[in-house]
Design an enzyme around this catalytic site. Structure first.
Site, short mmCIF file in Angstrom:
data_model
loop_
_atom_site.label_atom_id
_atom_site.label_comp_id
_atom_site.label_asym_id
_atom_site.label_seq_id
_atom_site.Cartn_x
_atom_site.Cartn_y
_atom_site.Cartn_z
N LYS A 53 23.90 12.22 6.40
CA LYS A 53 24.30 12.87 7.66
C LYS A 53 23.61 12.28 8.88
O LYS A 53 24.17 12.27 9.97
CB LYS A 53 24.06 14.38 7.57
CG LYS A 53 24.99 15.06 6.57
CD LYS A 53 24.82 16.56 6.55
CE LYS A 53 25.63 17.16 5.41
NZ LYS A 53 25.55 18.63 5.39
N ARG B 298 7.71 25.62 3.75
CA ARG B 298 6.52 25.19 3.01
C ARG B 298 5.61 24.36 3.94
O ARG B 298 4.43 24.60 4.03
CB ARG B 298 7.02 24.34 1.84
CG ARG B 298 6.12 24.19 0.70
CD ARG B 298 6.87 23.59 -0.46
NE ARG B 298 7.59 22.36 -0.09
CZ ARG B 298 8.25 21.60 -0.94
NH1 ARG B 298 8.29 21.92 -2.23
NH2 ARG B 298 8.90 20.52 -0.54
N THR B 299 6.22 23.41 4.63
CA THR B 299 5.47 22.62 5.61
C THR B 299 5.65 23.30 6.97
O THR B 299 6.70 23.18 7.60
CB THR B 299 6.02 21.17 5.67
OG1 THR B 299 6.19 20.70 4.33
CG2 THR B 299 5.12 20.25 6.46
N ALA C 113 19.53 20.73 6.49
CA ALA C 113 20.53 21.80 6.31
C ALA C 113 20.30 22.91 7.33
O ALA C 113 21.25 23.43 7.93
CB ALA C 113 20.47 22.33 4.89
N GLY D 235 26.84 30.03 -1.10
CA GLY D 235 27.37 29.25 0.01
C GLY D 235 28.79 28.73 -0.16
O GLY D 235 29.20 27.84 0.58
N TYR E 31 25.43 26.64 -3.53
CA TYR E 31 26.62 27.22 -4.16
C TYR E 31 26.58 26.86 -5.63
O TYR E 31 26.27 25.73 -5.99
CB TYR E 31 27.85 26.66 -3.44
CG TYR E 31 29.07 26.52 -4.26
CD1 TYR E 31 29.66 27.64 -4.84
CD2 TYR E 31 29.66 25.28 -4.46
CE1 TYR E 31 30.80 27.51 -5.60
CE2 TYR E 31 30.81 25.15 -5.22
CZ TYR E 31 31.37 26.27 -5.78
OH TYR E 31 32.48 26.14 -6.54
N SER F 181 34.95 18.62 -2.01
CA SER F 181 35.71 18.38 -0.77
C SER F 181 37.14 17.89 -1.02
O SER F 181 38.06 18.38 -0.35
CB SER F 181 34.96 17.39 0.13
OG SER F 181 33.79 18.00 0.59
N ASN G 71 28.43 15.71 9.91
CA ASN G 71 29.11 15.84 8.60
C ASN G 71 30.60 15.53 8.69
O ASN G 71 31.30 15.58 7.69
CB ASN G 71 28.90 17.24 8.01
CG ASN G 71 29.80 18.29 8.66
OD1 ASN G 71 30.22 18.13 9.81
ND2 ASN G 71 30.11 19.33 7.93
N MET H 278 22.63 29.22 1.05
CA MET H 278 23.53 28.13 1.46
C MET H 278 23.90 27.25 0.27
O MET H 278 24.84 26.47 0.35
CB MET H 278 22.86 27.30 2.58
CG MET H 278 22.91 28.04 3.91
SD MET H 278 21.78 27.44 5.20
CE MET H 278 22.25 25.76 5.37
P1 ATR Z 1 18.30 19.32 3.28
O1 ATR Z 1 19.09 18.26 3.98
O2 ATR Z 1 18.94 19.92 2.06
O3 ATR Z 1 17.80 20.37 4.22
P2 ATR Z 1 15.64 18.27 3.33
O4 ATR Z 1 15.81 17.84 4.73
O5 ATR Z 1 14.95 17.37 2.36
O6 ATR Z 1 17.04 18.56 2.66
O7 ATR Z 1 14.93 19.70 3.33
C1 ATR Z 1 14.66 20.41 2.18
C2 ATR Z 1 14.05 21.76 2.57
O8 ATR Z 1 13.78 22.53 1.38
C3 ATR Z 1 12.72 21.62 3.28
O9 ATR Z 1 12.58 22.68 4.19
C4 ATR Z 1 11.71 21.76 2.12
O10 ATR Z 1 10.43 22.18 2.51
P3 ATR Z 1 9.37 21.09 3.08
O11 ATR Z 1 9.81 20.77 4.47
O12 ATR Z 1 8.07 21.79 3.05
O13 ATR Z 1 9.45 19.92 2.15
C5 ATR Z 1 12.40 22.84 1.32
N1 ATR Z 1 11.99 22.85 -0.08
C6 ATR Z 1 12.27 21.94 -1.04
N2 ATR Z 1 11.74 22.31 -2.22
C7 ATR Z 1 11.09 23.48 -2.01
C8 ATR Z 1 10.35 24.38 -2.86
N3 ATR Z 1 10.17 24.13 -4.15
N4 ATR Z 1 9.86 25.52 -2.29
C9 ATR Z 1 10.04 25.79 -0.98
N5 ATR Z 1 10.75 24.98 -0.14
C10 ATR Z 1 11.26 23.84 -0.65
#
Ligand code: ATR
Length: 279
Positions: free
Chosen positions: A72, A159-160, A138, A246, A224, A23, A93, A222
């Site tokens: 954030k 994933r979730t 994000a 990104g 980079y 930045s 942000n 997204m």
């Molecule tokens: P950010 O602010 O970067 O979005 P976050 O709120 O912690 O960080 O979210 C990370 C995202 O990446 C989530 O969607 C996470 O999935 P979960 O909600 O199931 O945790 C996803 N993520 C992180 N590691 C992952 C992996 N190895 N495979 C698939 N998704 C992943």
């Protein structure tokens, strides 16, 4: 002797870690391009210390700040006022001190992504089927500007699964969304696939069905990095020929912050070129 001290407007980026943040380079490049006089520094914030640090920065005469991971949400709570897009994103942000001394919080991430996709890459969003991977901060931050471009569908895979479903409900008044796990995601082609997960930090690739990709699918990460990301390499293996990391989103969100602070719109392409040069 008469000495005039001219106060230079002061900006910073708060985060942890922060030492690799681009930045300051981006905003200094914008300032020189638009002949604006300002200073821009990095501020490492310890967990739980954001409010104290941000309060001190503005009390000491700070004009505006960017906020990055993991603050954030704290910035959202800190701001006295919020723009609509920050309120709906649930994250801030960009902070700016208004004339009345109040601090306004904005979120420029989504517009940075959308402008990069539609203006620099010239990928149409309107009427397209979009798959977005991840349902964290994000992704939440970019959904509204993305939906405002009127895609046919935004499928969110996470994933979730419950987090993807939750986002699809929160944003349902702005467009056609569906939330899935990677297992329940239909094995069907998408026009645009956007990776908004943090899986790349651990060298992982979200397990997207092969059938979601065609040679016509365009893919955006997204994240980079100097080299193509893990996810982009995976997409290229799937036969994708148009892809981007990104960097343009990073520069685009900064450009929108800069416009809010300074009232002038900097050109992004020269700064994207500068960041993309081999070190
Ligand atoms: P950010 O602010 O970067 O979005 P976050 O709120 O912690 O960080 O979210 C990370 C995202 O990446 C989530 O969607 C996470 O999935 P979960 O909600 O199931 O945790 C996803 N993520 C992180 N590691 C992952 C992996 N190895 N495979 C698939 N998704 C992943």
């Amino acid at each position: 002797m008469n000495t005039t001290i001219t106060k230079v407007d002061s900006y910073c980026v708060f985060g942890n870690p922060i030492e690799h943040s681009k930045s300051p380079d981006i905003h200094r490049a914008f300032a020189s391009q638009t002949a604006q006089s300002l200073e821009y520094t990095r501020k490492l914030v310890e967990p739980d210390d954001f409010t104290i640090q941000a309060t001190r920065f503005f009390e000491d005469g700070g004009t505006g700040a960017n906020v990055t991971v993991p603050f954030k949400q704290d910035a959202f709570d800190f701001a006295d006022r919020l723009t609509d897009r920050a309120r709906i994103a649930g994250a801030v942000n960009t902070l700016a001190k208004l004339e009345d001394g109040q601090i306004i919080g904005d979120n420029t991430d989504g517009i940075g992504l959308v402008r990069d996709i539609t203006q620099r890459l010239k990928w149409a969003i309107e009427g397209k089927r979009i798959l977005i991977l991840g349902a964290g901060g994000a992704v939440r931050g970019v959904l509204l500007p993305l939906l405002q471009e009127k895609p046919e569908l935004v499928a969110i895979a996470n994933r979730t699964k419950s987090k993807a479903e939750e986002l699809s409900v929160i944003f349902s008044e702005y467009g056609n969304l569906q939330g899935y796990s990677y297992n329940t995601l239909p094995n069907e082609p998408f026009d645009i696939i956007i990776n908004g997960t943090s899986a790349g930090f651990s060298g992982d690739v979200p397990p997207v069905h092969f059938g979601c990709f065609t040679s016509e699918t365009v893919v955006y990460d997204m994240m980079y990095s100097d080299e193509p990301t893990e996810f982009l390499r995976f997409a290229i293996d799937m036969g994708v020929t148009q892809w981007s990391d990104g960097v343009g989103m990073l520069v685009g969100q900064a450009a929108e912050s800069f416009r809010l602070w300074r009232g002038v719109e900097p050109k992004t392409q020269p700064v994207i070129d500068q960041l993309s040069e081999p070190a």
